[in-house]
Design an enzyme around this catalytic site. Sequence first.
Site, PDB file in Angstrom:
ATOM      1  CE  LYS A  23      -1.987  -1.125   3.912  1.00  0.00           C
ATOM      2  NZ  LYS A  23      -1.239  -2.388   4.209  1.00  0.00           N
ATOM      3  NE  ARG A  98      -4.123  -0.941  10.300  1.00  0.00           N
ATOM      4  CZ  ARG A  98      -3.051  -0.538   9.617  1.00  0.00           C
ATOM      5  NH1 ARG A  98      -3.052   0.620   9.009  1.00  0.00           N
ATOM      6  NH2 ARG A  98      -2.006  -1.300   9.562  1.00  0.00           N
ATOM      7  NE  ARG A 137       8.355  -3.059   6.105  1.00  0.00           N
ATOM      8  CZ  ARG A 137       7.045  -2.841   6.152  1.00  0.00           C
ATOM      9  NH1 ARG A 137       6.500  -2.021   5.275  1.00  0.00           N
ATOM     10  NH2 ARG A 137       6.296  -3.450   7.033  1.00  0.00           N
ATOM     11  NE  ARG A 139       6.815  -0.595   9.623  1.00  0.00           N
ATOM     12  CZ  ARG A 139       5.703  -0.581   8.917  1.00  0.00           C
ATOM     13  NH1 ARG A 139       5.680  -0.007   7.733  1.00  0.00           N
ATOM     14  NH2 ARG A 139       4.608  -1.144   9.381  1.00  0.00           N
ATOM     15  NE  ARG A 150       2.356  -4.908  11.002  1.00  0.00           N
ATOM     16  CZ  ARG A 150       3.449  -4.832  10.226  1.00  0.00           C
ATOM     17  NH1 ARG A 150       4.605  -5.316  10.654  1.00  0.00           N
ATOM     18  NH2 ARG A 150       3.379  -4.248   9.059  1.00  0.00           N
TER      19      ARG A 150
HETATM   20  P1  AP5 Z   1       4.795  -1.592   1.828  1.00  0.00           P
HETATM   21  O1  AP5 Z   1       4.541  -0.739   0.646  1.00  0.00           O
HETATM   22  O2  AP5 Z   1       5.435  -0.974   3.020  1.00  0.00           O
HETATM   23  O3  AP5 Z   1       3.470  -2.354   2.259  1.00  0.00           O
HETATM   24  P2  AP5 Z   1       2.263  -1.858   3.137  1.00  0.00           P
HETATM   25  O4  AP5 Z   1       1.038  -2.541   2.608  1.00  0.00           O
HETATM   26  O5  AP5 Z   1       2.252  -0.365   3.211  1.00  0.00           O
HETATM   27  O6  AP5 Z   1       2.685  -2.547   4.507  1.00  0.00           O
HETATM   28  P3  AP5 Z   1       2.837  -1.993   5.970  1.00  0.00           P
HETATM   29  O7  AP5 Z   1       3.510  -3.115   6.727  1.00  0.00           O
HETATM   30  O8  AP5 Z   1       3.434  -0.642   6.052  1.00  0.00           O
HETATM   31  O9  AP5 Z   1       1.327  -1.902   6.326  1.00  0.00           O
HETATM   32  P4  AP5 Z   1       0.628  -1.977   7.636  1.00  0.00           P
HETATM   33  O10 AP5 Z   1      -0.757  -1.796   7.178  1.00  0.00           O
HETATM   34  O11 AP5 Z   1       0.834  -3.153   8.506  1.00  0.00           O
HETATM   35  O12 AP5 Z   1       1.362  -0.842   8.495  1.00  0.00           O
HETATM   36  P5  AP5 Z   1       1.035   0.675   8.779  1.00  0.00           P
HETATM   37  O13 AP5 Z   1       2.283   1.415   8.579  1.00  0.00           O
HETATM   38  O14 AP5 Z   1      -0.191   1.119   8.077  1.00  0.00           O
HETATM   39  O15 AP5 Z   1       5.660  -2.842   1.314  1.00  0.00           O
HETATM   40  C1  AP5 Z   1       6.132  -3.842   2.203  1.00  0.00           C
HETATM   41  C2  AP5 Z   1       7.486  -4.366   1.665  1.00  0.00           C
HETATM   42  O16 AP5 Z   1       7.261  -5.061   0.434  1.00  0.00           O
HETATM   43  C3  AP5 Z   1       8.492  -3.252   1.360  1.00  0.00           C
HETATM   44  O17 AP5 Z   1       9.773  -3.723   1.686  1.00  0.00           O
HETATM   45  C4  AP5 Z   1       8.353  -3.042  -0.150  1.00  0.00           C
HETATM   46  O18 AP5 Z   1       9.527  -2.593  -0.743  1.00  0.00           O
HETATM   47  C5  AP5 Z   1       7.978  -4.438  -0.642  1.00  0.00           C
HETATM   48  N1  AP5 Z   1       7.078  -4.411  -1.787  1.00  0.00           N
HETATM   49  C6  AP5 Z   1       6.040  -3.550  -2.020  1.00  0.00           C
HETATM   50  N2  AP5 Z   1       5.419  -3.858  -3.172  1.00  0.00           N
HETATM   51  C7  AP5 Z   1       6.064  -4.944  -3.677  1.00  0.00           C
HETATM   52  C8  AP5 Z   1       5.875  -5.755  -4.865  1.00  0.00           C
HETATM   53  N3  AP5 Z   1       4.897  -5.487  -5.754  1.00  0.00           N
HETATM   54  N4  AP5 Z   1       6.709  -6.789  -5.055  1.00  0.00           N
HETATM   55  C9  AP5 Z   1       7.700  -7.063  -4.161  1.00  0.00           C
HETATM   56  N5  AP5 Z   1       7.945  -6.343  -3.029  1.00  0.00           N
HETATM   57  C10 AP5 Z   1       7.120  -5.291  -2.794  1.00  0.00           C
HETATM   58  O19 AP5 Z   1       0.652   0.623  10.333  1.00  0.00           O
HETATM   59  C11 AP5 Z   1       1.601   0.291  11.325  1.00  0.00           C
HETATM   60  C12 AP5 Z   1       0.918   0.269  12.697  1.00  0.00           C
HETATM   61  O20 AP5 Z   1       0.399   1.594  12.991  1.00  0.00           O
HETATM   62  C13 AP5 Z   1      -0.289  -0.648  12.832  1.00  0.00           C
HETATM   63  O21 AP5 Z   1       0.080  -1.977  13.119  1.00  0.00           O
HETATM   64  C14 AP5 Z   1      -1.068   0.028  13.967  1.00  0.00           C
HETATM   65  O22 AP5 Z   1      -0.513  -0.266  15.217  1.00  0.00           O
HETATM   66  C15 AP5 Z   1      -0.857   1.511  13.667  1.00  0.00           C
HETATM   67  N6  AP5 Z   1      -1.900   2.083  12.797  1.00  0.00           N
HETATM   68  C16 AP5 Z   1      -1.730   2.660  11.571  1.00  0.00           C
HETATM   69  N7  AP5 Z   1      -2.891   3.058  11.065  1.00  0.00           N
HETATM   70  C17 AP5 Z   1      -3.838   2.737  11.978  1.00  0.00           C
HETATM   71  C18 AP5 Z   1      -5.252   2.874  12.010  1.00  0.00           C
HETATM   72  N8  AP5 Z   1      -5.926   3.408  10.984  1.00  0.00           N
HETATM   73  N9  AP5 Z   1      -5.905   2.424  13.104  1.00  0.00           N
HETATM   74  C19 AP5 Z   1      -5.243   1.891  14.143  1.00  0.00           C
HETATM   75  N10 AP5 Z   1      -3.912   1.711  14.170  1.00  0.00           N
HETATM   76  C20 AP5 Z   1      -3.215   2.132  13.088  1.00  0.00           C
END
Ligand code: AP5
Length: 197
Positions: A23, A98, A137, A139, A150
Amino acid sequence: MGDGADGPDGARVILLGPPGAGKGTQAEVLCRRLGVCAISTGEMLREAVAAGSELGVRVREIMASGELVDDATMAEVVRDRLARQDARNGFLLDGYPRTLPQAETLAGILRDAGLSLDAVLLVEVPEDELVRRTLSRGRADDKEGVVRERLRVYREKTAPLIGYYRERGLLHEIDGNRPVEEVTAQVLDLFRAGGIH
Ligand code: AP5
């Protein structure tokens, strides 16, 4: 839409999908192509943690465990962010909503502003690939136990949004298990073909 961009004026789009689906990666490219701002709630919270702000201190442990920050806190964060000038010409929301209450909050914010959503893009990737991507990755919340949590939280709290947005005729399924450029191309094709208004 700015000059040379590929989307309609002011597209308001949600990127939905499990952790690691890509995403954030897609939001970064698509925001330029569509001429709208990318808003990542995960990134905003990580910045708050890094800055040691009151919000950051409050959410640090929750994020590290893979759980969700409470809906009321997220409503505040998103309401403030969407009120900023750069969000007026449309946005790509990555990581929000979410939960069903968050979806209702967003609907209320948009309704109050006389706006509506254009599309919800569901980025789908098989679970073993999600785990592979997140673990490589590295993180802070990318440890195996946390990633599994997650994914569990996604299935329980976030996956119901798929039906919610499908019923509203907004859902578009994107195959995220392909190279980044191909995923982007599928989305841009949807805009060009008029599948997203
Ligand atoms: P990436 O683009 O980072 O994927 P993503 O879907 O954004 O994954 P995240 O892990 O960031 O999502 P998330 O939803 O768990 O975390 P968030 O930051 O929102 O890609 C992932 C990897 O794959 C990268 O290394 C990339 O290079 C690679 N990649 C991408 N596309 C590819 C492809 N096509 N082919 C191969 N490789 C590829 O949230 C983190 C935390 O914040 C949550 O757990 C929660 O505690 C909190 N939080 C955030 N928002 C909320 C909310 N709305 N409500 C409550 N808590 C929240």
